[in-house]
Design a protein around this motif. Structure first.
Motif, short mmCIF file in Angstrom:
data_model
loop_
_atom_site.label_atom_id
_atom_site.label_comp_id
_atom_site.label_asym_id
_atom_site.label_seq_id
_atom_site.Cartn_x
_atom_site.Cartn_y
_atom_site.Cartn_z
N GLU A 37 33.14 -17.81 39.60
CA GLU A 37 34.54 -17.72 39.98
C GLU A 37 35.19 -16.55 39.26
OE1 GLU A 37 36.75 -21.33 39.67
OE2 GLU A 37 35.08 -22.58 40.34
N SER A 38 35.98 -15.79 39.98
CA SER A 38 36.66 -14.64 39.38
C SER A 38 37.95 -14.36 40.12
CB SER A 38 35.76 -13.40 39.40
OG SER A 38 35.44 -13.04 40.74
N GLU A 39 38.78 -13.55 39.50
CA GLU A 39 40.02 -13.09 40.13
C GLU A 39 39.99 -11.58 40.20
OE1 GLU A 39 44.69 -12.92 38.95
OE2 GLU A 39 43.80 -14.92 38.92
N PRO A 53 31.16 -9.82 41.07
CA PRO A 53 31.08 -9.12 39.79
C PRO A 53 29.99 -9.65 38.86
CG PRO A 53 33.01 -10.55 39.85
CD PRO A 53 32.43 -10.55 41.22
N ASN A 54 29.43 -10.84 39.19
CA ASN A 54 28.42 -11.44 38.33
C ASN A 54 27.00 -11.12 38.80
OD1 ASN A 54 27.56 -13.26 36.15
ND2 ASN A 54 26.93 -14.63 37.82
N ALA A 103 29.69 -10.23 49.93
CA ALA A 103 30.40 -11.24 50.70
C ALA A 103 31.36 -10.55 51.65
CB ALA A 103 31.16 -12.20 49.78
N GLU A 104 31.50 -11.09 52.85
CA GLU A 104 32.43 -10.53 53.83
C GLU A 104 33.77 -11.27 53.71
OE1 GLU A 104 31.67 -7.84 55.58
OE2 GLU A 104 29.71 -7.91 54.58
N PHE A 120 38.10 -15.50 43.92
CA PHE A 120 36.81 -15.35 44.61
C PHE A 120 35.79 -16.30 44.02
CE2 PHE A 120 32.58 -13.32 44.67
CZ PHE A 120 32.39 -13.23 46.03
N VAL A 121 35.06 -17.01 44.87
CA VAL A 121 33.95 -17.86 44.47
C VAL A 121 32.71 -17.38 45.20
CG1 VAL A 121 33.02 -20.19 44.36
CG2 VAL A 121 35.48 -19.83 44.11
N CYS A 122 31.71 -16.96 44.45
CA CYS A 122 30.49 -16.41 45.05
C CYS A 122 29.67 -17.52 45.69
CB CYS A 122 29.67 -15.69 43.98
SG CYS A 122 28.12 -14.98 44.61
N ASN A 123 29.20 -17.30 46.91
CA ASN A 123 28.37 -18.28 47.62
C ASN A 123 26.94 -18.31 47.09
OD1 ASN A 123 30.39 -19.17 49.39
ND2 ASN A 123 29.99 -17.49 50.82
#
Length: 281
Positions: A265-267, A127-128, A133-134, A257-260
């Protein structure tokens, strides 16, 4: 191997046909079933409804028949393919539009597991930064929503046989809120489509509030409730939206979720994409 077994079956002459009146072994099996726990536990259906106070319902495993229903172009265009599929797998039939949304979600997930397994791969966008991401969800791990007691105490949330009461913090008004069902979903969708055709501004949140609220401090006049929904302070609107997520009977499909890429970080809630019932394989 499977290929060798097929080849052997072709090369070997078939057994004599079963005598007249006997049942072929190909069809002589019981279609397996599964019991699905209802997030509502049947508490919020009126007396006389088939699911009143029912905690579980039985569904049959998906078959090629249900795949045909899901693939029906006419049913997809009408937006009723999933409802027809769920009606087909239910052992005891019920009006799908009368079902609470959370119970229908539980049925949908359970049916998907019987048809295509518990593993559900999905492409998710951060979302940022919007990087893809899979992800893969195990559909058997989802539990029913359990209302947070501290949250309920903070806003004086009290459950009733239709939904719940909540005291809004800004106006101090106590709203009697009911849980939405399939008929309500259909109304909201048609209302949104009609407003779009008429080039009117979107007001889906206010329209949902109008459907959700049974009374305000005991006042049931629909014009008064409608006016309140349009003019309530943003703080109350936010609490009302949040309360619906916090206490509604549903499956908890939330995940962290943590973006690589950007490490944001988001929910979020598990996204339902086209391959939920139409997997690529």
């Amino acid at each position: 191997s499977a290929e060798a077994a097929v080849a052997a079956s072709v090369a070997t002459p078939p057994n004599p046909s079963p005598s007249a009146g006997s049942t072929s072994s190909l069809l002589n099996f019981a279609r397996p079933t599964e019991w699905v726990s209802l997030p509502s536990e049947g508490k919020y259906y009126p007396e006389g409804h088939p699911w009143h106070n029912k905690t579980q319902v039985e569904i049959k495993y998906m078959t090629a028949r249900e795949e045909d229903i899901l693939a029906s172009r006419s049913l997809l265009q009408k937006g009723v393919a999933i409802d027809r599929m769920l009606q087909s797998v239910l052992v005891d039939k019920v009006n799908m539009k009368s079902l609470l949304i959370g119970d229908k979600n539980a049925l949908m997930v359970a049916a998907r597991v019987t048809g295509y397994g518990a593993q559900y791969p999905v492409t998710y966008s951060c979302p940022n930064c919007r990087a893809s991401a899979e992800l893969e969800f195990d559909l058997t791990t989802f539990k029913n929503v359990v209302p947070d007691e501290d949250y309920m105490a903070k806003y004086n949330v009290r459950m009733n046989n239709n939904g719940y009461y909540i005291t809004l913090p800004k106006t101090k008004v106590t709203a009697n809120v009911r849980f939405l069902n399939g008929t309500d979903e259909e109304k909201l969708e048609k209302l949104a489509q009609n407003k779009k055709k008429a080039n009117l501004g979107e007001s889906r949140m206010i329209d949902q509030f109008r459907l959700m609220i049974v009374d305000l401090n005991g006042e049931t006049d629909r014009a008064t409730i409608s006016s309140f929904c349009e003019n309530m302070p943003a703080g109350d609107s936010r609490v009302l939206r949040k309360s619906f997520v916090e206490v509604r009977p549903d499956l908890d499909t939330s995940f962290n979720f943590v973006c690589n890429e950007c490490y944001h970080e988001s929910e979020g809630d598990m996204p339902i994409t086209a391959n939920f019932f139409w997997p690529d394989e």
